[in-house]
Design a protein around this motif. Structure first.
Motif, PDB file in Angstrom:
ATOM      1  N   LEU A 187       0.836  -1.196   0.000  1.00 38.47           N
ATOM      2  CA  LEU A 187       0.000   0.000   0.000  1.00 38.47           C
ATOM      3  C   LEU A 187       0.874   1.250   0.000  1.00 38.47           C
ATOM      4  O   LEU A 187       2.035   1.219   0.418  1.00 38.47           O
ATOM      5  CB  LEU A 187      -0.924  -0.005   1.217  1.00 38.47           C
ATOM      6  N   PRO A 188       0.335   2.361  -0.488  1.00 41.78           N
ATOM      7  CA  PRO A 188       1.122   3.599  -0.558  1.00 41.78           C
ATOM      8  C   PRO A 188       1.680   4.018   0.793  1.00 41.78           C
ATOM      9  O   PRO A 188       1.096   3.752   1.841  1.00 41.78           O
ATOM     10  CB  PRO A 188       0.106   4.627  -1.083  1.00 41.78           C
ATOM     11  N   SER A 189       2.819   4.681   0.723  1.00 48.31           N
ATOM     12  CA  SER A 189       3.470   5.145   1.943  1.00 48.31           C
ATOM     13  C   SER A 189       2.696   6.298   2.561  1.00 48.31           C
ATOM     14  O   SER A 189       1.921   6.990   1.894  1.00 48.31           O
ATOM     15  CB  SER A 189       4.901   5.598   1.642  1.00 48.31           C
ATOM     16  N   VAL A 190       2.908   6.495   3.849  1.00 43.75           N
ATOM     17  CA  VAL A 190       2.317   7.624   4.563  1.00 43.75           C
ATOM     18  C   VAL A 190       3.443   8.524   5.036  1.00 43.75           C
ATOM     19  O   VAL A 190       4.584   8.106   5.181  1.00 43.75           O
ATOM     20  CB  VAL A 190       1.462   7.144   5.762  1.00 43.75           C
ATOM     21  N   ARG A 191       3.118   9.768   5.272  1.00 42.82           N
ATOM     22  CA  ARG A 191       4.118  10.740   5.704  1.00 42.82           C
ATOM     23  C   ARG A 191       3.563  11.559   6.857  1.00 42.82           C
ATOM     24  O   ARG A 191       2.348  11.782   6.962  1.00 42.82           O
ATOM     25  CB  ARG A 191       4.489  11.691   4.545  1.00 42.82           C
ATOM     26  N   VAL A 192       4.459  11.994   7.721  1.00 43.33           N
ATOM     27  CA  VAL A 192       4.089  12.921   8.790  1.00 43.33           C
ATOM     28  C   VAL A 192       4.691  14.273   8.446  1.00 43.33           C
ATOM     29  O   VAL A 192       5.909  14.436   8.420  1.00 43.33           O
ATOM     30  CB  VAL A 192       4.602  12.442  10.165  1.00 43.33           C
ATOM     31  N   PHE A 218      -0.607  13.688   9.339  1.00 38.78           N
ATOM     32  CA  PHE A 218      -0.368  12.315   8.892  1.00 38.78           C
ATOM     33  C   PHE A 218      -1.064  12.135   7.541  1.00 38.78           C
ATOM     34  O   PHE A 218      -2.260  11.915   7.471  1.00 38.78           O
ATOM     35  CB  PHE A 218      -0.940  11.362   9.940  1.00 38.78           C
ATOM     36  N   THR A 219      -0.312  12.253   6.455  1.00 37.08           N
ATOM     37  CA  THR A 219      -0.919  12.209   5.123  1.00 37.08           C
ATOM     38  C   THR A 219      -1.043  10.762   4.670  1.00 37.08           C
ATOM     39  O   THR A 219      -0.061  10.090   4.424  1.00 37.08           O
ATOM     40  CB  THR A 219      -0.066  12.997   4.110  1.00 37.08           C
ATOM     41  N   ALA A 220      -2.277  10.280   4.585  1.00 37.23           N
ATOM     42  CA  ALA A 220      -2.496   8.860   4.284  1.00 37.23           C
ATOM     43  C   ALA A 220      -3.703   8.641   3.382  1.00 37.23           C
ATOM     44  O   ALA A 220      -4.214   7.530   3.304  1.00 37.23           O
ATOM     45  CB  ALA A 220      -2.672   8.092   5.584  1.00 37.23           C
ATOM     46  N   ARG A 221      -4.149   9.680   2.684  1.00 40.72           N
ATOM     47  CA  ARG A 221      -5.394   9.558   1.909  1.00 40.72           C
ATOM     48  C   ARG A 221      -5.277   8.488   0.828  1.00 40.72           C
ATOM     49  O   ARG A 221      -6.177   7.657   0.657  1.00 40.72           O
ATOM     50  CB  ARG A 221      -5.747  10.904   1.277  1.00 40.72           C
ATOM     51  N   GLN A 222      -4.147   8.459   0.092  1.00 37.72           N
ATOM     52  CA  GLN A 222      -3.991   7.470  -0.967  1.00 37.72           C
ATOM     53  C   GLN A 222      -3.884   6.063  -0.391  1.00 37.72           C
ATOM     54  O   GLN A 222      -4.418   5.109  -0.941  1.00 37.72           O
ATOM     55  CB  GLN A 222      -2.744   7.791  -1.803  1.00 37.72           C
ATOM     56  N   ARG A 223      -3.183   5.924   0.745  1.00 39.20           N
ATOM     57  CA  ARG A 223      -3.089   4.621   1.410  1.00 39.20           C
ATOM     58  C   ARG A 223      -4.470   4.109   1.803  1.00 39.20           C
ATOM     59  O   ARG A 223      -4.800   2.938   1.617  1.00 39.20           O
ATOM     60  CB  ARG A 223      -2.186   4.750   2.638  1.00 39.20           C
ATOM     61  N   ASP A 224      -5.279   5.009   2.356  1.00 41.22           N
ATOM     62  CA  ASP A 224      -6.613   4.627   2.801  1.00 41.22           C
ATOM     63  C   ASP A 224      -7.488   4.185   1.625  1.00 41.22           C
ATOM     64  O   ASP A 224      -8.234   3.202   1.723  1.00 41.22           O
ATOM     65  CB  ASP A 224      -7.275   5.797   3.533  1.00 41.22           C
TER      66      ASP A 224
END
Length: 349
Positions: A232-237, A243-249
């Motif tokens: 799944l796509p990486s997340v970043r803080v 916590f940027t995770a929209r693409q992962r979600d």
């Protein structure tokens, strides 16, 4: 004469463990005596008490923390077990502050943490099983892909999933694993190596625009099993975005749909999900599958970062398959640790 002197010194002053115990008793006695008659022990430490209650509430109500602002809820859930470190810190501060109220309040986060994670402290692994699987994010910048492949193969896994494969590294992994695994398939940046035949190989669309997930049927001796590999796509803080995770979600939801639509009753998911089992954003997957680490592992099984693991974002999850044992493998040239599990297909439905 020397022996007599030694015996006299020992008799008078004591030595070894006995002397240390006496010192501890005296220290504890002085500490307790300093509290006697102190009426302020219940009024001091109100800030520590409030902090203890706050930590307990965060752990207890983590699912209610909104994700609307910087995915704060998911960020806290990713590192939720580490909130337990507040317990010994608050305990020491309570003693130093001589606050009975704070010391009692520390029991709240301690109880909540044990309720959430106490089960992971015991070793639930068993013997047996008829299929060993492993997964590893090998890192696109891995300086020793051949060595990494050999390390993973040495685990004895029957099925190995690799993520973050580059086009230039794929031939290296294929060559290094060829003698152990007769069958393999690569889709995009993920691949699957197996000692048993693979059929029904196809890419899985997780709404990225390029391939980072696949599916295959492994014809194991004790029955067919659908194996999914996903990165799944990486997340970043980020300071400005949280916590940027929209693409992962979004990808997690798509992966969950694909697994739900799977026709085979036995399913195994291997991969780097860039999220923990506590992260609500992975509910589309975690709500229908079991973590082998949670069901049959010992400890938390943290896998990232390899130099100082703080979270288990590399997952082995199953449905219709019985986990027997689960563990992490030694560090390789990647920034992730490989993880492995042994499962039972023969007794599953």
């Amino acid at each position: 004469m020397a022996q007599q002197a030694y015996m006299t010194e020992t008799a008078e002053g004591g030595s070894g463990p006995e002397r240390r115990r006496d010192r501890f008793r005296r220290l504890l006695g002085r500490l307790v005596s300093g509290w006697r008659g102190d009426r302020r022990i219940w009024r001091r430490g109100l800030v520590l008490t409030a902090l203890a209650v706050l930590v307990a509430l965060v752990m207890l109500l983590h699912a209610q923390i909104p994700n609307a602002i910087g995915n704060l809820g998911s960020l806290i859930e990713t590192f939720l077990p580490w909130l337990g470190l507040f317990v010994p810190v608050l305990l020491v501060c309570g003693f130093l502050r001589r606050s009975a109220t704070a010391l009692i309040a520390v029991l709240l986060p301690a109880a909540v943490w044990l309720n959430l994670f106490g089960g992971l402290l015991s070793d639930k692994s068993a013997t047996g099983g008829d299929l060993t699987v492993a997964t590893h994010n090998v890192n696109a910048d891995n300086p020793d892909p051949s060595g990494t492949a050999r390390d993973v193969a040495a685990s004895g896994a029957d099925v190995v999933a690799l993520e973050e494969l580059t086009a230039s590294a794929v031939p290296v992994y294929e060559k290094a694993l060829a003698s152990t695994y007769k069958y393999h398939a690569v889709e995009g940046t993920v691949g699957l190596w197996s000692k048993d035949p693979l059929t029904g190989v196809k890419a899985v669309d997780i709404k990225l625009g390029w391939t980072r997930a696949m599916r295959a049927t492994v014809a194991a001796p004790d029955g067919q099993v659908a194996v999914y590999v996903a990165h799944l796509p990486s997340v970043r803080v980020k300071m400005e975005a949280g916590f940027t995770a929209r693409q992962r979600d979004k990808s997690a939801d798509a992966l969950g749909e694909a697994i739900a639509d799977e026709k085979l009753p036995r399913k195994i998911l291997l991969g780097d999900l860039n999220g923990t089992m506590n992260d609500r954003a992975l509910n589309a997957v975690t709500s229908q599958m079991r973590s082998t680490q949670g069901a049959a592992g010992s400890g938390f099984g943290f896998s990232w970062p390899a130099s100082f693991p703080m979270a288990r974002i590399d997952q082995i999850m199953v449905q219709g398959v019985e986990p027997v044992s689960s563990w992490t493998l030694p560090e390789t040239g990647s920034d992730h640790l490989p993880v492995a599990a042994r499962v039972n297909l023969a007794t599953s439905s």
